[in-house]
Design a protein around this motif. Sequence first.
Motif, PDB file in Angstrom:
ATOM      1  N   LEU A  10       2.457  24.312  12.159  1.00 16.63           N
ATOM      2  CA  LEU A  10       2.316  25.158  11.137  1.00 16.63           C
ATOM      3  C   LEU A  10       3.533  24.789  10.092  1.00 16.63           C
ATOM      4  CD1 LEU A  10       1.038  27.678   9.803  1.00 16.63           C
ATOM      5  CD2 LEU A  10       2.627  29.113  10.776  1.00 16.63           C
ATOM      6  N   ARG A 143       6.416  30.412  13.683  1.00 16.44           N
ATOM      7  CA  ARG A 143       5.083  29.886  13.347  1.00 16.44           C
ATOM      8  C   ARG A 143       4.113  30.881  13.223  1.00 16.44           C
ATOM      9  NH1 ARG A 143       5.153  24.080  13.999  1.00 16.44           N
ATOM     10  NH2 ARG A 143       7.339  23.450  14.827  1.00 16.44           N
ATOM     11  N   GLU A 144       4.289  31.760  14.391  1.00 17.69           N
ATOM     12  CA  GLU A 144       3.289  32.939  14.415  1.00 17.69           C
ATOM     13  C   GLU A 144       3.383  33.976  13.353  1.00 17.69           C
ATOM     14  OE1 GLU A 144       2.960  34.584  18.217  1.00 17.69           O
ATOM     15  OE2 GLU A 144       4.677  35.633  17.809  1.00 17.69           O
ATOM     16  N   ALA A 147       2.047  32.367   9.913  1.00 22.23           N
ATOM     17  CA  ALA A 147       0.750  32.258  10.001  1.00 22.23           C
ATOM     18  C   ALA A 147      -0.090  33.482   9.710  1.00 22.23           C
ATOM     19  CB  ALA A 147       0.263  31.907  11.345  1.00 22.23           C
ATOM     20  N   VAL A 184      -3.857  32.965  12.939  1.00 22.51           N
ATOM     21  CA  VAL A 184      -3.867  31.484  13.492  1.00 22.51           C
ATOM     22  C   VAL A 184      -5.237  31.071  13.597  1.00 22.51           C
ATOM     23  CG1 VAL A 184      -3.067  30.175  15.354  1.00 22.51           C
ATOM     24  CG2 VAL A 184      -1.789  32.258  14.671  1.00 22.51           C
ATOM     25  N   LEU A 187      -6.707  30.161  10.155  1.00 24.14           N
ATOM     26  CA  LEU A 187      -6.064  28.806   9.519  1.00 24.14           C
ATOM     27  C   LEU A 187      -6.276  27.727  10.171  1.00 24.14           C
ATOM     28  CD1 LEU A 187      -2.441  30.152   8.566  1.00 24.14           C
ATOM     29  CD2 LEU A 187      -4.431  30.206   7.045  1.00 24.14           C
ATOM     30  N   VAL A 193      -3.841  24.558   9.709  1.00 24.34           N
ATOM     31  CA  VAL A 193      -3.030  24.236  10.750  1.00 24.34           C
ATOM     32  C   VAL A 193      -3.867  23.284  11.831  1.00 24.34           C
ATOM     33  CG1 VAL A 193      -1.708  26.389  10.245  1.00 24.34           C
ATOM     34  CG2 VAL A 193      -3.428  26.434  11.946  1.00 24.34           C
TER      35      VAL A 193
END
Length: 480
Positions: A10, A143-144, A147, A184, A187, A193
Motif C-alpha cells: 500500500l 497500511r490498513e 487503506a 483493503v 482497493l 494495492v
Amino acid sequence: MKKTKHTVALALAAMLACQPLSVYAATFADMNQVPWAGAEASINKAASLGLVVGETRNGKTYFRSRDSVSLSESCQLAYKLLMQTGKAKADDSVTQKWTPIMNAYGIQSWAYPAVSYCLENGILATSNLGGFMKNGSNLPATREQAATILGRALTKGVSSYTANETTTTFKDNSSISTEAKPYVALLKRVGVVNGDDSNKFNPKQTLNRTETAVLVTNLYGVLEKATTPTTPTTPTTPTNPTTSTQKGTVATMTNFYVNLKDSAAYYMLASGGTTITLNGSSATMSDVVKLYKAGTSIDVTLTLDSNLHITKLEATYKETKKTKGSLTKVRYNKTDKEGSITIDKDSTYSFTDKDDVDIRIDKKSYSLKELYDLFTKAEDDKTTIEVEVTLDNKGNLTKITGSTKESSSSDSIKGKVSKVNYDKSDKTGYIQLKNKTTKYYIDDTDDVTVKIDNKTKDYKDLYNLYDDGDSTITVTLTLN
C-alpha cells in the motif's frame, strides 16, 4: 518487502502542506535514494499531477522517498484525489464546523480542510482523531489505516464502488482488522494495492513516500476513469447505520458532541439548534455535561437528522438522594476547585470540581464563589438560604437548588416579665422573665417588632409600660 516487481502492499501520497515551500517537480535532487529501481517514473507522474510535493532547501527540491506518511497526510490524499478528479468540492463552512473538534485533538491547521471533509462525509469518525497526534507530532499511518481512509474516499466519490467484502485474498488476512478488510479488498479488486512477493499485505507496517507515489497514481487513474461522480447527501459515521434515533449510555460528551458506549460514532449537535431535556425538564447542554463530568451515568435518546446531527437530546439519570435544609456554612478555596457546603450544621457535602455542580438559588444560576458571597450577605442580612441538595448514583454532589428567606424563629418563649431594660443612648436592652435567669438581649431596639394588645408599638412603649409599675405583663418572645 522486495521491490523487483514494483509491487507494493500500500502507498500513500504525502501532501506536505505544512512545509515552508512546496514545489511540483518532475525531478528531485534525491532520486538516487529511492528504495527500488524504476520507482522514479511513479514519483515523477505523481508530482506532475500535483499529488505529491517536495521540500525545497538551499535551492534544491527533495522528495525524501524513505520518509513515512502520516494519518493527516492520508486524509490530504483522499481529499486531494477527490478534488482533482471532480468528485468533491471545497466547503469552508464544513471546515469551520469541525474546527473545535480538530483543535481539541491537536490536528495541525494545514490539515483542517482535508480532515474536516473526511469527518463530514464519514471517511473518519471523531474517535479516529485520537490516534493522529502524539506530543504535538503527526503519527505515521499504517497500511490498513491508509487503506480504510482511501477506500472510504473511493466509495464516497464514486457510488458504483462498494466495500462489502468481509475477507481478503492476502495470506495475512487474519492480521487485517475487521474494519479495514472491506476497504483493503476493494482497493485490491480495482488494482490500487497488491501484496508483496509472498502475497502478504503487512497491515501494521507504516508507509514510505515512494510507496505513496505508486498508490496515488493508481488511485488517481481509477477515479479519473469513473463517470459517476456523486456528492453524498446522507453522510454516515463509520460503523454506525443511518437512523432517526439512537439510544444508549453516554461514553464521552462535550457541549458540541455525544459519543455512546459500544459505538465509534460521535454525534454532533445540529447547527440549527438542539432541544435538550434532563429527566423530562428543559435543560441546556451545559447542564447535562456537568452531570457527566461529575461521574453520573447518563442515558440518552438522540433524535438525528439526515446528516446524523442531533436535533433533540433526551437525557435521564437516577437521582439517589435529595436532602433539604438550611445552608449553615459555605467553604470556598480560591486557589483550586475545591469547596463544600454544610446543611443544618451537621451534613457537609464536598465539591470535587466546583464547575461540575449546577447551583440555582431563587431560579438564578450561581458559581461556588457566587454562592459563598450570597451566603455571606445572607448572614449579614439575617436571612437564611433554604436548599435542596441532589446527589447522583455515585454519591457525587450534582445540583443545589434553593431560595432565600427571612430568618424564621428557631424558638419562642412565653412568660411574665420580671424586668425590661432599655438604654436610650445606644438603643439596646434586654428582657427577663419570672423564674428565669436568662437575659434576652436586644441589639437595636429599632429592629425589634413590638405589639401590645395586638397593636404595633415601639420597644420604648413596652419599657414605659413596665416602668409604670405594671407587673402583670405577659410576653411571647420570638428568638433568632
